[in-house]
Scaffold this motif. Structure first.
Motif, PDB file in Angstrom:
ATOM      1  N   ASP A 171      55.405  29.850   7.877  1.00 14.24           N
ATOM      2  CA  ASP A 171      56.561  30.253   8.688  1.00 14.24           C
ATOM      3  C   ASP A 171      56.146  31.240   9.774  1.00 14.24           C
ATOM      4  OD1 ASP A 171      58.270  28.662   7.223  1.00 14.24           O
ATOM      5  OD2 ASP A 171      58.894  30.273   5.863  1.00 14.24           O
ATOM      6  N   ALA A 172      55.237  32.152   9.426  1.00 15.87           N
ATOM      7  CA  ALA A 172      54.828  33.190  10.375  1.00 15.87           C
ATOM      8  C   ALA A 172      54.082  32.608  11.565  1.00 15.87           C
ATOM      9  CB  ALA A 172      53.954  34.226   9.666  1.00 15.87           C
ATOM     10  N   ILE A 173      53.312  31.562  11.332  1.00 19.08           N
ATOM     11  CA  ILE A 173      52.524  30.981  12.425  1.00 19.08           C
ATOM     12  C   ILE A 173      53.295  29.862  13.121  1.00 19.08           C
ATOM     13  CG2 ILE A 173      51.320  29.116  11.174  1.00 19.08           C
ATOM     14  CD1 ILE A 173      48.714  30.177  12.539  1.00 19.08           C
ATOM     15  N   HIS A 174      54.494  29.569  12.595  1.00 19.76           N
ATOM     16  CA  HIS A 174      55.338  28.499  13.158  1.00 19.76           C
ATOM     17  C   HIS A 174      54.553  27.188  13.189  1.00 19.76           C
ATOM     18  CE1 HIS A 174      58.202  31.621  14.243  1.00 19.76           C
ATOM     19  NE2 HIS A 174      57.229  32.261  14.883  1.00 19.76           N
ATOM     20  N   MET A 175      54.124  26.778  12.017  1.00 20.55           N
ATOM     21  CA  MET A 175      53.230  25.637  11.886  1.00 20.55           C
ATOM     22  C   MET A 175      53.787  24.375  12.532  1.00 20.55           C
ATOM     23  SD  MET A 175      50.228  24.904  10.606  1.00 20.55           S
ATOM     24  CE  MET A 175      49.877  25.931   9.176  1.00 20.55           C
ATOM     25  N   ASN A 176      52.959  23.774  13.374  1.00 26.63           N
ATOM     26  CA  ASN A 176      53.232  22.458  13.941  1.00 26.63           C
ATOM     27  C   ASN A 176      51.884  21.814  14.246  1.00 26.63           C
ATOM     28  OD1 ASN A 176      52.329  23.313  16.602  1.00 26.63           O
ATOM     29  ND2 ASN A 176      54.325  24.309  16.867  1.00 26.63           N
ATOM     30  N   ASP A 177      51.894  20.579  14.723  1.00 25.74           N
ATOM     31  CA  ASP A 177      50.640  19.869  14.944  1.00 25.74           C
ATOM     32  C   ASP A 177      49.734  20.571  15.946  1.00 25.74           C
ATOM     33  OD1 ASP A 177      51.465  17.971  13.164  1.00 25.74           O
ATOM     34  OD2 ASP A 177      52.119  16.520  14.672  1.00 25.74           O
ATOM     35  N   ASP A 178      50.319  21.150  16.983  1.00 24.12           N
ATOM     36  CA  ASP A 178      49.527  21.821  18.002  1.00 24.12           C
ATOM     37  C   ASP A 178      48.857  23.069  17.436  1.00 24.12           C
ATOM     38  OD1 ASP A 178      48.644  22.227  20.780  1.00 24.12           O
ATOM     39  OD2 ASP A 178      49.968  23.968  20.721  1.00 24.12           O
ATOM     40  N   ILE A 179      49.621  23.865  16.699  1.00 26.86           N
ATOM     41  CA  ILE A 179      49.083  25.074  16.076  1.00 26.86           C
ATOM     42  C   ILE A 179      48.003  24.701  15.062  1.00 26.86           C
ATOM     43  CG2 ILE A 179      49.614  26.938  14.456  1.00 26.86           C
ATOM     44  CD1 ILE A 179      50.471  27.619  17.233  1.00 26.86           C
ATOM     45  N   ARG A 180      48.275  23.669  14.281  1.00 27.49           N
ATOM     46  CA  ARG A 180      47.361  23.297  13.196  1.00 27.49           C
ATOM     47  C   ARG A 180      45.957  23.008  13.717  1.00 27.49           C
ATOM     48  NH1 ARG A 180      44.226  23.393  10.213  1.00 27.49           N
ATOM     49  NH2 ARG A 180      43.937  22.435   8.155  1.00 27.49           N
ATOM     50  N   GLU A 181      45.840  22.387  14.843  1.00 26.60           N
ATOM     51  CA  GLU A 181      44.529  22.034  15.382  1.00 26.60           C
ATOM     52  C   GLU A 181      43.780  23.236  15.938  1.00 26.60           C
ATOM     53  OE1 GLU A 181      43.065  19.056  14.970  1.00 26.60           O
ATOM     54  OE2 GLU A 181      44.853  18.764  13.738  1.00 26.60           O
ATOM     55  N   LYS A 182      44.456  24.367  16.056  1.00 26.99           N
ATOM     56  CA  LYS A 182      43.825  25.564  16.602  1.00 26.99           C
ATOM     57  C   LYS A 182      43.370  26.533  15.515  1.00 26.99           C
ATOM     58  CE  LYS A 182      46.522  25.328  20.883  1.00 26.99           C
ATOM     59  NZ  LYS A 182      47.566  25.988  21.715  1.00 26.99           N
ATOM     60  N   ILE A 183      43.669  26.215  14.262  1.00 23.96           N
ATOM     61  CA  ILE A 183      43.327  27.122  13.176  1.00 23.96           C
ATOM     62  C   ILE A 183      42.518  26.390  12.105  1.00 23.96           C
ATOM     63  CG2 ILE A 183      45.375  28.540  13.551  1.00 23.96           C
ATOM     64  CD1 ILE A 183      46.656  27.203  11.126  1.00 23.96           C
ATOM     65  N   ILE A 184      41.878  27.163  11.251  1.00 29.03           N
ATOM     66  CA  ILE A 184      41.105  26.624  10.137  1.00 29.03           C
ATOM     67  C   ILE A 184      41.721  27.161   8.857  1.00 29.03           C
ATOM     68  CG2 ILE A 184      38.811  26.470   9.081  1.00 29.03           C
ATOM     69  CD1 ILE A 184      37.733  27.230  11.929  1.00 29.03           C
TER      70      ILE A 184
END
Length: 305
Positions: free
Chosen positions: A63-76
């Motif tokens: 919830d804090a990172i507002h997970m979505n496909d775009d965000i997901r590809e930027k994090i590990i």
């Protein structure tokens, strides 16, 4: 932030991992600010476990990172499983169920890395291998590793598991150096010479397994933080003096000490304090001299033979 390869994989990761075990101590705004600050610092590797907050920490993070496909590809994303109801469980059924629950809480389709949390005395490595094959073929987990395991436990898994085990989380700090000290005190008749972990440090280096030190500021087993503690006056004096030379905090210096080791470790920091988070990240740009590293090592009470 400076990056490194995680174990034998091609996965490029920051040299510092952000542990999320205590993210449930923050309110919603605080959690959002914390995650955003980590990303701004280049610390986009987030370490979780299914038992942290009973799973709540993974939900709060998503919830804090507002997970979505775009965000997901930027994090590990890394998580751990294998601890449940006062016991350890590396059964195929539990591993598969745990990963499904982890993914649901993190609101993602895959983990970059899955670690087995603590050794299961009843482990059947054939079942672990079956679970890993299913997770890999389904795309739910891309890389695998372990936590708190010695060389023979890893070798037992490797007899059946075909995927490379690329990480091993181990307790290590300036005041918890048994895996280092036993290698220095070979053939000596003193307490430091006792090999308690099967030379896990050298084993991981030989087999391209990244050590991820956990509790890098703790002494004992969660007994307290050594920085600023009156139990370690000589250590704090040495850390403070060397930190002053580099114009950084003692927090930065404690992480820089770990990063100086040629094993190319990836410390897992657990602070939720924004300033300490930033201080930890600054360590990525510091390389202690050999003299400074040993000065801190000795100041912690370690005696050279």
């Amino acid at each position: 932030m400076r990056t490194m390869k995680l174990g034998s994989s091609s996965l490029e990761v920051p040299v510092i991992a952000v542990g999320c075990m205590r993210i449930n101590s923050l309110d919603k705004a605080g959690a959002e600010h914390f995650v955003q600050t980590a990303l701004e610092e280049g610390a986009n590797f987030f370490d979780h476990a299914d038992i942290y907050g009973g799973g709540e920490c993974e939900e709060i993070f998503a919830d804090a990172i507002h997970m979505n496909d775009d965000i997901r590809e930027k994090i590990i994303l890394q998580s751990k499983c294998g601890i449940r109801n006062g016991m350890f469980d590396f059964s195929k059924e539990h591993i598969l169920d745990s990963v499904d629950r982890i993914l649901a809480r993190l609101k993602t389709d895959y983990l970059d890395t899955l670690l087995l949390h603590r050794p299961d005395a009843l482990v059947e490595p054939e079942e672990v291998a079956e679970a890993f094959d299913i997770l890999e073929s389904s795309g739910k987990v891309r890389h695998f590793g372990v936590s708190n395991q010695n060389p023979m436990q890893i070798e037992l898994l490797k007899k059946y598991v075909k995927q490379p085990l690329i990480a091993n989380q181990l307790q290590l700090s300036i005041t918890n150096t048994t895996m280092i000290s036993s290698g220095i005190n070979v053939n000596m008749e003193n307490e430091a010479a006792v090999n308690r972990d099967g030379s896990i440090l050298d084993y991981c280096r030989l087999h391209d397994i990244t050590i991820q030190p956990w509790s890098p500021f703790q002494y004992g087993f969660f007994e307290g933080v050594f920085l600023g503690s009156d139990k370690f006056p000589e250590l704090n004096q040495a850390i403070d003096q060397i930190a002053e030379r580099y114009s950084v905090s003692n927090t930065t210096m404690a992480i820089a000490w770990l990063l100086r080791h040629p094993a190319q470790m990836q410390p897992v920091i657990g602070t939720m304090n924004l300033e300490r988070l930033k201080d930890c990240c600054k360590a990525a740009d510091i390389r202690l001299t050999r003299e400074e590293w040993y000065e801190i090592y000795r100041a912690a009470g370690n005696v050279l033979p």
